[in-house]
Design a protein around this motif. Structure first.
Motif, PDB file in Angstrom:
ATOM      1  N   ASN A  95     -12.688  -4.192   6.579  1.00  0.00           N
ATOM      2  CA  ASN A  95     -13.006  -2.973   5.827  1.00  0.00           C
ATOM      3  C   ASN A  95     -12.209  -2.909   4.530  1.00  0.00           C
ATOM      4  N   PHE A  96     -10.909  -3.183   4.613  1.00  0.00           N
ATOM      5  CA  PHE A  96     -10.072  -3.192   3.405  1.00  0.00           C
ATOM      6  C   PHE A  96     -10.645  -4.154   2.371  1.00  0.00           C
ATOM      7  N   SER A  97     -10.986  -5.353   2.818  1.00  0.00           N
ATOM      8  CA  SER A  97     -11.498  -6.371   1.903  1.00  0.00           C
ATOM      9  C   SER A  97     -12.806  -5.922   1.256  1.00  0.00           C
ATOM     10  N   ASN A  98     -13.736  -5.424   2.066  1.00  0.00           N
ATOM     11  CA  ASN A  98     -15.040  -5.015   1.541  1.00  0.00           C
ATOM     12  C   ASN A  98     -14.924  -3.842   0.580  1.00  0.00           C
ATOM     13  N   ILE A  99     -14.111  -2.846   0.948  1.00  0.00           N
ATOM     14  CA  ILE A  99     -13.950  -1.681   0.076  1.00  0.00           C
ATOM     15  C   ILE A  99     -13.301  -2.078  -1.240  1.00  0.00           C
ATOM     16  N   SER A 100     -12.334  -2.981  -1.190  1.00  0.00           N
ATOM     17  CA  SER A 100     -11.620  -3.359  -2.414  1.00  0.00           C
ATOM     18  C   SER A 100     -12.510  -4.139  -3.376  1.00  0.00           C
ATOM     19  N   LYS A 101     -13.582  -4.722  -2.853  1.00  0.00           N
ATOM     20  CA  LYS A 101     -14.471  -5.517  -3.704  1.00  0.00           C
ATOM     21  C   LYS A 101     -15.753  -4.778  -4.080  1.00  0.00           C
ATOM     22  N   GLY A 144      -5.833  -6.740  -5.387  1.00  0.00           N
ATOM     23  CA  GLY A 144      -4.488  -6.242  -5.620  1.00  0.00           C
ATOM     24  C   GLY A 144      -4.396  -4.746  -5.823  1.00  0.00           C
ATOM     25  N   PHE A 145      -5.371  -4.148  -6.516  1.00  0.00           N
ATOM     26  CA  PHE A 145      -5.318  -2.716  -6.787  1.00  0.00           C
ATOM     27  C   PHE A 145      -5.376  -1.903  -5.500  1.00  0.00           C
ATOM     28  N   PHE A 146      -6.005  -2.490  -4.456  1.00  0.00           N
ATOM     29  CA  PHE A 146      -6.223  -1.736  -3.219  1.00  0.00           C
ATOM     30  C   PHE A 146      -5.076  -1.876  -2.224  1.00  0.00           C
ATOM     31  N   LYS A 147      -4.204  -2.835  -2.433  1.00  0.00           N
ATOM     32  CA  LYS A 147      -3.151  -3.056  -1.442  1.00  0.00           C
ATOM     33  C   LYS A 147      -2.210  -1.861  -1.283  1.00  0.00           C
ATOM     34  N   PRO A 148      -1.806  -1.152  -2.353  1.00  0.00           N
ATOM     35  CA  PRO A 148      -0.990   0.037  -2.122  1.00  0.00           C
ATOM     36  C   PRO A 148      -1.708   1.091  -1.281  1.00  0.00           C
ATOM     37  N   LEU A 149      -3.016   1.225  -1.460  1.00  0.00           N
ATOM     38  CA  LEU A 149      -3.792   2.169  -0.659  1.00  0.00           C
ATOM     39  C   LEU A 149      -3.835   1.703   0.793  1.00  0.00           C
ATOM     40  N   ALA A 150      -4.117   0.402   0.989  1.00  0.00           N
ATOM     41  CA  ALA A 150      -4.226  -0.131   2.342  1.00  0.00           C
ATOM     42  C   ALA A 150      -2.900  -0.019   3.090  1.00  0.00           C
ATOM     43  N   PRO A 185       4.710 -10.112  -5.766  1.00  0.00           N
ATOM     44  CA  PRO A 185       4.760  -9.156  -4.650  1.00  0.00           C
ATOM     45  C   PRO A 185       3.670  -8.094  -4.808  1.00  0.00           C
ATOM     46  N   ALA A 186       3.091  -7.680  -3.678  1.00  0.00           N
ATOM     47  CA  ALA A 186       1.999  -6.708  -3.693  1.00  0.00           C
ATOM     48  C   ALA A 186       2.509  -5.308  -4.009  1.00  0.00           C
ATOM     49  N   CYS A 187       1.562  -4.424  -4.276  1.00  0.00           N
ATOM     50  CA  CYS A 187       1.834  -2.995  -4.465  1.00  0.00           C
ATOM     51  C   CYS A 187       2.753  -2.734  -5.654  1.00  0.00           C
ATOM     52  N   GLY A 188       2.668  -3.582  -6.659  1.00  0.00           N
ATOM     53  CA  GLY A 188       3.514  -3.390  -7.829  1.00  0.00           C
ATOM     54  C   GLY A 188       4.992  -3.381  -7.485  1.00  0.00           C
ATOM     55  N   GLY A 189       5.364  -4.118  -6.420  1.00  0.00           N
ATOM     56  CA  GLY A 189       6.749  -4.155  -5.990  1.00  0.00           C
ATOM     57  C   GLY A 189       7.186  -2.933  -5.199  1.00  0.00           C
ATOM     58  N   LYS A 190       6.232  -2.080  -4.787  1.00  0.00           N
ATOM     59  CA  LYS A 190       6.564  -0.821  -4.108  1.00  0.00           C
ATOM     60  C   LYS A 190       6.383  -0.878  -2.588  1.00  0.00           C
ATOM     61  N   LEU A 191       6.154  -2.069  -2.038  1.00  0.00           N
ATOM     62  CA  LEU A 191       5.934  -2.146  -0.597  1.00  0.00           C
ATOM     63  C   LEU A 191       7.184  -1.728   0.178  1.00  0.00           C
ATOM     64  N   ALA A 192       8.346  -2.083  -0.314  1.00  0.00           N
ATOM     65  CA  ALA A 192       9.583  -1.645   0.348  1.00  0.00           C
ATOM     66  C   ALA A 192       9.724  -0.129   0.295  1.00  0.00           C
ATOM     67  N   ASP A 193       9.266   0.492  -0.795  1.00  0.00           N
ATOM     68  CA  ASP A 193       9.313   1.954  -0.900  1.00  0.00           C
ATOM     69  C   ASP A 193       8.413   2.599   0.148  1.00  0.00           C
ATOM     70  N   VAL A 281      -7.476   4.959  -9.296  1.00  0.00           N
ATOM     71  CA  VAL A 281      -7.288   3.642  -8.683  1.00  0.00           C
ATOM     72  C   VAL A 281      -5.822   3.468  -8.272  1.00  0.00           C
ATOM     73  N   SER A 282      -5.326   4.415  -7.484  1.00  0.00           N
ATOM     74  CA  SER A 282      -3.906   4.420  -7.149  1.00  0.00           C
ATOM     75  C   SER A 282      -3.661   5.310  -5.934  1.00  0.00           C
ATOM     76  N   VAL A 283      -2.383   5.422  -5.564  1.00  0.00           N
ATOM     77  CA  VAL A 283      -1.970   6.280  -4.465  1.00  0.00           C
ATOM     78  C   VAL A 283      -0.674   6.965  -4.854  1.00  0.00           C
ATOM     79  N   SER A 284      -0.501   8.195  -4.397  1.00  0.00           N
ATOM     80  CA  SER A 284       0.753   8.920  -4.591  1.00  0.00           C
ATOM     81  C   SER A 284       1.230   9.423  -3.235  1.00  0.00           C
TER      82      SER A 284
END
Length: 308
Positions: A95-101, A144-150, A185-193, A281-284
């Motif tokens: 689902n993540f893959s299909n939605i992101s494309k 890549g844009f969808f990874k922070p959302l996922a 690194p994914a999520c613009g480097g924010k995965l640790a956050d 195209v982002s998440v907060s």
């Protein structure tokens, strides 16, 4: 493994069972990942899990890889296994893959026909792993844009066991021979956050706001010992905002985006609601401005492990 030994069939089985208990007691590991679980004996796997847990503790974790998009097949297998196992949620990853494309895909359907939707206790949720990364046999690209959302959807919600991918945290070196490019690194480097948000704030009751195809959100209201909670809003199109209820105990508070991608502050009104915006195209991810641990953001995680 036992090809050169004059073992009976049962002796081989017993040795494999004992190997499981030996490695737990010798190394202190807390669980196992079993590869391609659908391709070996269900009876033996059941017996092996029971033996290891009898010897090493009922909380010994077991997860199997079963890469199939049909959740019904997965739930039938779990039923045969007496739900002793968890499985990686391959349908959710697809689902993540299909939605992101897909342009302007419907975010409200992200959990449709996923394992975490029907078997939340038995689902290990992922965005990528070693088998699905670029260049592998079951490569399942998530843009890549969808990874922070996922990652927000697997880390900050109350169902499933989220699993981070090493390559998303640290980046991946490419392979020129196989025409696989390097990735940062994914999520613009924010995965640790996002991981720290889970540790500090993703507790308590959850309420979903899945009313718009391109902008969805949810809140976690905290618990008696983890009272702060968090609010998450994401968009796969233009900037959006959602009015969400945090609770009257938070009235008068100011909430801010720990990721720093949305600069607006949100004031919680007397009814316990706030209007939470996010960029397009982002998440907060919002928490109280002075919540305990808020000064630990941004994490500024050092992902530079590929130094020559």
């Amino acid at each position: 493994m036992f090809a050169d030994l004059d073992y009976s069939h049962q002796e081989v089985i017993d040795d494999v069972k004992n190997w499981g208990t030996w490695i737990v007691k010798e190394t202190g590991i807390k669980g196992f990942r079993l590869d391609a679980v659908q391709h070996f004996s269900e009876r033996f796997t059941n017996e092996w899990v029971e033996h290891v847990r009898e010897q090493c503790g009922k909380d010994t974790f077991c997860v199997g890889e079963f890469w199939i998009g049909d959740v019904k097949t997965m739930t039938e297998w779990l039923e045969k296994m007496g739900h002793k196992f968890s499985l990686f949620d391959a349908p959710l990853l697809y689902n993540f893959s299909n939605i992101s494309k897909s342009e302007n895909a419907d975010l409200r359907k992200v959990f449709d026909n996923s394992l975490v939707q029907v078997e939340p206790v038995n689902a290990v949720t992922v965005v990528m792993n070693h088998d699905t990364q670029p260049g592998q046999t079951v490569a399942t690209p998530v843009e890549g844009f969808f990874k922070p959302l996922a990652y927000s959807l697997i880390l900050l919600r109350n169902n499933g066991y989220p699993c981070l991918f090493y390559g998303d945290l640290y980046g991946m070196r490419g392979n020129k021979d196989n025409d696989v490019p390097s990735e940062p690194p994914a999520c613009g480097g924010k995965l640790a956050d996002l991981t720290l948000v889970r540790k500090l704030y993703a507790y308590g009751d959850q309420e979903d706001y899945f009313n718009d195809a391109n902008c969805i959100g949810f809140v976690r209201r905290g618990t008696w010992d983890k009272p702060n909670g968090c609010a998450v809003v994401m968009s796969n199109a233009k900037p959006g905002e959602i009015r969400m209820a945090i609770g009257t105990e938070h009235k008068g508070e100011c909430w801010t985006d720990v990721l720093g991608w949305e600069e607006k502050e949100v004031n919680i009104d007397d009814e316990g609601y706030g209007v939470f915006p996010c960029p397009g195209v982002s998440v907060s991810v919002y928490v109280k401005k002075d919540a305990e641990g808020r000064d630990r953001f941004p994490v500024n995680f050092d992902a530079n492990i590929y130094k020559e």
